[in-house]
Design an enzyme around this catalytic site. Structure first.
Site, PDB file in Angstrom:
ATOM      1  N   SER A  23       5.869   3.224  -2.457  1.00 31.87           N
ATOM      2  CA  SER A  23       4.607   3.109  -1.754  1.00 31.87           C
ATOM      3  C   SER A  23       4.562   1.812  -0.951  1.00 31.87           C
ATOM      4  CB  SER A  23       3.459   3.204  -2.764  1.00 31.87           C
ATOM      5  OG  SER A  23       2.287   3.644  -2.124  1.00 31.87           O
ATOM      6  N   LYS A  60     -21.272   3.031   6.190  1.00 34.71           N
ATOM      7  CA  LYS A  60     -21.052   1.775   5.464  1.00 34.71           C
ATOM      8  C   LYS A  60     -20.594   2.069   4.041  1.00 34.71           C
ATOM      9  CE  LYS A  60     -21.052  -2.599   4.613  1.00 34.71           C
ATOM     10  NZ  LYS A  60     -19.985  -3.434   5.191  1.00 34.71           N
TER      11      LYS A  60
END
Length: 353
Positions: A178, A230
């Protein structure tokens, strides 16, 4: 008189216990203050450590030969080595021999936050000030990945070497998955041990939600934001399908950025074939062109030394107290446990600010 004596003894024991408590509290406070001060002055107290690997290898060989060779053979070998060293020094003095190419070895042992980047960035800065055209940098990398922005910074630090025209080799002895592979792919060459874990080019994020539990306990939770996105998913509020869709879209965007980054440094790689979140062992990764060779970092360093190159390990030593050392050991243990339990295939996405 006996009553007074008993009182004096008991009072003395009381004072001793009280003094012990006071001293213990004082030591604890001093310990905490010291730890805070060390944390604030961490980078100021860091020191650059350089070790000449060739010398260590020579000592090891001399020790073995001292046991394996008889007196006459050992004496002849020592005499031959002295003659070679004398000839080398004479050639260098006359300018007939160029200085051997140097190999600078850096280490990166990553956790979820890629904390080791703080030491690595200073080591890279130091190397960049002295590196020459024929030199090479070897990064011994081990990481199960972690937060996207943290490993993006770590990969950018390695890119500084490539951008400066420095030949960069990344060696993976155990694990580069990763975010770890995001770093590794920056190398001009990637070398992995046969059973090193490689790949896991994917993105995952997970978040628990306690909204039903709060409702069951008749607990209200309010979240106020300015801006449609948000917050997409929350731990305590009631998540919506729109929020989930936006969250998944953001994960896909991150995955595309990850693939584009790998493709930039390894254009010959079939990115769609390997960017599935799967991981492979070193020999399999070689067939998929995720790595360029199968070997250990020890092989690379020993070969360089035998070829007449000067091999140096370069690192930043952080002077830390007991608390910092215990915390660091715990951090590394958790990181390794995550890797071994299969969570090495994860790039964690941090909570939005």
């Amino acid at each position: 008189m006996e009553l007074i004596a008993d009182f004096a003894v008991n009072y003395g024991l009381f004072l001793a216990k009280a003094a012990t408590v006071v001293i213990a509290i004082g030591l604890s406070v001093a310990w905490i203050v010291s730890a805070i001060a060390q944390a604030r002055a961490a980078r100021d107290g860091d020191t650059l450590e350089i070790h000449h690997v060739n010398e260590r290898l020579d000592r090891m060989a001399d020790t073995l030969n001292g046991q394996l060779l008889n007196a006459a053979e050992y004496k002849a070998r020592s005499k031959r080595k002295k003659a070679e060293a004398k000839q080398k020094a004479k050639a260098e003095k006359l300018g007939k021999r160029h200085e051997p190419r140097r190999l600078f070895v850096l280490d990166f042992d990553g956790d979820i936050r890629a904390s080791a980047v703080e030491q690595m960035r200073d080591a890279i800065t130091a190397v960049l000030q002295v590196v020459e055209a024929d030199d090479e940098v070897l990064v011994r990398l081990e990481s199960a990945g972690g937060m996207v922005h943290s490993y993006g910074l770590a990969a950018s630090q390695l890119a500084r070497l490539r951008d400066a025209g420095v030949r960069l080799t990344v060696s993976v002895d155990r694990l580069a998955a990763s975010g770890g592979y995001m770093m590794a792919c920056v190398g001009e060459r990637i070398v992995a041990a046969p059973f090193a874990i490689i790949g896991s080019i994917g993105v995952v994020a997970q978040i628990p939600n306690f909204n039903r539990l709060l409702k069951d306990k008749q607990i209200d939770f309010e979240l106020h934001t300015a801006g449609d996105y948000k917050r997409t998913l929350t731990m305590f509020g009631e998540n919506t399908d729109e929020g989930r869709e936006k969250f998944r879209a953001e994960l896909e965007d991150t995955h595309h950025l990850f693939k584009d980054f790998v493709r930039r440094y390894r254009p010959s790689l079939d990115i769609d074939k390997v960017a599935t979140g799967e991981h492979w062992y070193g020999t399999q990764a070689l067939d998929l062109k995720l790595v360029d060779a199968v070997a250990t970092s020890d092989d690379l360093m020993l070969t360089a030394a035998r070829d007449g190159r000067d091999v140096f390990t370069v690192g930043i030593q952080h002077k830390s107290g007991l608390i910092s050392r215990l915390t660091e050991q715990g951090r590394l243990a958790i990181s390794r446990n995550l890797a071994e339990s299969g969570l090495a295939r994860v790039v964690h996405r941090p909570t939005q600010p």
